[in-house]
Design a protein around this motif. Sequence first.
Motif, PDB file in Angstrom:
ATOM      1  N   GLN A   1      84.210  81.420 102.390  1.00 52.20           N
ATOM      2  CA  GLN A   1      84.923  80.158 102.438  1.00 52.20           C
ATOM      3  C   GLN A   1      85.394  79.546 103.687  1.00 52.20           C
ATOM      4  OE1 GLN A   1      87.839  81.507  99.316  1.00 52.20           O
ATOM      5  NE2 GLN A   1      86.077  81.880  97.732  1.00 52.20           N
ATOM      6  N   LYS A   2      85.553  80.513 104.792  1.00 56.23           N
ATOM      7  CA  LYS A   2      86.292  80.131 105.990  1.00 56.23           C
ATOM      8  C   LYS A   2      85.428  80.407 107.204  1.00 56.23           C
ATOM      9  CE  LYS A   2      90.795  80.883 104.459  1.00 56.23           C
ATOM     10  NZ  LYS A   2      92.344  81.622 104.835  1.00 56.23           N
TER      11      LYS A   2
ATOM     12  N   THR B   1      81.645  86.437  99.516  1.00 61.06           N
ATOM     13  CA  THR B   1      81.991  85.422  98.893  1.00 61.06           C
ATOM     14  C   THR B   1      83.384  84.869  99.484  1.00 61.06           C
ATOM     15  OG1 THR B   1      80.703  85.806  96.808  1.00 61.06           O
ATOM     16  CG2 THR B   1      82.389  84.431  96.586  1.00 61.06           C
ATOM     17  N   LYS B   2      84.143  85.647  99.499  1.00 63.05           N
ATOM     18  CA  LYS B   2      85.591  85.340 100.129  1.00 63.05           C
ATOM     19  C   LYS B   2      85.388  84.859 101.526  1.00 63.05           C
ATOM     20  CE  LYS B   2      88.240  87.687  96.746  1.00 63.05           C
ATOM     21  NZ  LYS B   2      89.395  87.078  96.138  1.00 63.05           N
TER      22      LYS B   2
ATOM     23  N   ASN C   1      86.826  87.419 109.053  1.00 62.21           N
ATOM     24  CA  ASN C   1      85.479  87.680 108.598  1.00 62.21           C
ATOM     25  C   ASN C   1      84.695  89.086 108.888  1.00 62.21           C
ATOM     26  OD1 ASN C   1      85.516  87.203 111.436  1.00 62.21           O
ATOM     27  ND2 ASN C   1      83.451  86.316 111.475  1.00 62.21           N
TER      28      ASN C   1
ATOM     29  N   ASN D   1      93.460  91.033 100.717  1.00 64.12           N
ATOM     30  CA  ASN D   1      92.148  91.304 101.084  1.00 64.12           C
ATOM     31  C   ASN D   1      91.367  92.389 100.606  1.00 64.12           C
ATOM     32  OD1 ASN D   1      92.401  88.817 102.255  1.00 64.12           O
ATOM     33  ND2 ASN D   1      92.844  89.586 104.234  1.00 64.12           N
TER      34      ASN D   1
ATOM     35  N   SER E   1      81.035  90.396  96.681  1.00 62.58           N
ATOM     36  CA  SER E   1      82.536  89.801  96.398  1.00 62.58           C
ATOM     37  C   SER E   1      83.159  89.462  97.806  1.00 62.58           C
ATOM     38  CB  SER E   1      83.201  90.921  95.518  1.00 62.58           C
ATOM     39  OG  SER E   1      82.797  90.870  94.344  1.00 62.58           O
ATOM     40  N   LEU E   2      83.144  90.504  98.671  1.00 61.44           N
ATOM     41  CA  LEU E   2      83.497  90.319 100.010  1.00 61.44           C
ATOM     42  C   LEU E   2      82.987  89.164 100.741  1.00 61.44           C
ATOM     43  CD1 LEU E   2      83.716  94.059 101.369  1.00 61.44           C
ATOM     44  CD2 LEU E   2      85.707  92.497 100.317  1.00 61.44           C
TER      45      LEU E   2
ATOM     46  N   THR F   1      91.288  92.207  92.554  1.00 58.52           N
ATOM     47  CA  THR F   1      92.188  92.238  93.731  1.00 58.52           C
ATOM     48  C   THR F   1      93.087  93.538  93.479  1.00 58.52           C
ATOM     49  OG1 THR F   1      92.240  89.936  94.145  1.00 58.52           O
ATOM     50  CG2 THR F   1      94.050  91.261  95.116  1.00 58.52           C
TER      51      THR F   1
END
Length: 154
Positions: free
Chosen positions: A104-105, A100-101, A74, A55, A97-98, A5
Amino acid sequence: MEYITAAPDMADAIYNVLHTTIKTVYPKYYPKEVADFFCKHHNREHILDGIASGNMGVLMDGNVIAGTGCFDNNHITGVYVLPCYQKKGFGTQIMDSLETKIIQKYNVSILDASLPAVCLYENRGYKTVGHGIYELENDVKLVYEIMEKKLVSG
């Protein structure tokens, strides 16, 4: 290489990644006005806003920030890799990495792809769902692909 981050003390290095990449790569695909537009857009305030959102991340190669990525909900809002690190999997690692985050939603990731990045995204499974045109000065038009990918967990 490690994707972490971004922190406020990285803003100058992130600025360097963005502007070096834009000034090196974009003139091969776009008129000068487009590169100028992106450099103005990616100013220090914009970078600090991205960092503050939590983010924005950076891909570290030792002590060097080799690339950066950011998302909002998203929507992947930017992936930039210094030219000397391109074509070595750095952009793929940032995208991993992006996504994967985002997964989650959300079930779908969207992005606005610059011409130099379309092939990278297509190779990752993104499909063009539309075309964008943004009017710039001197009757120059910024043309880009609107792309999305269905994300599947596990």
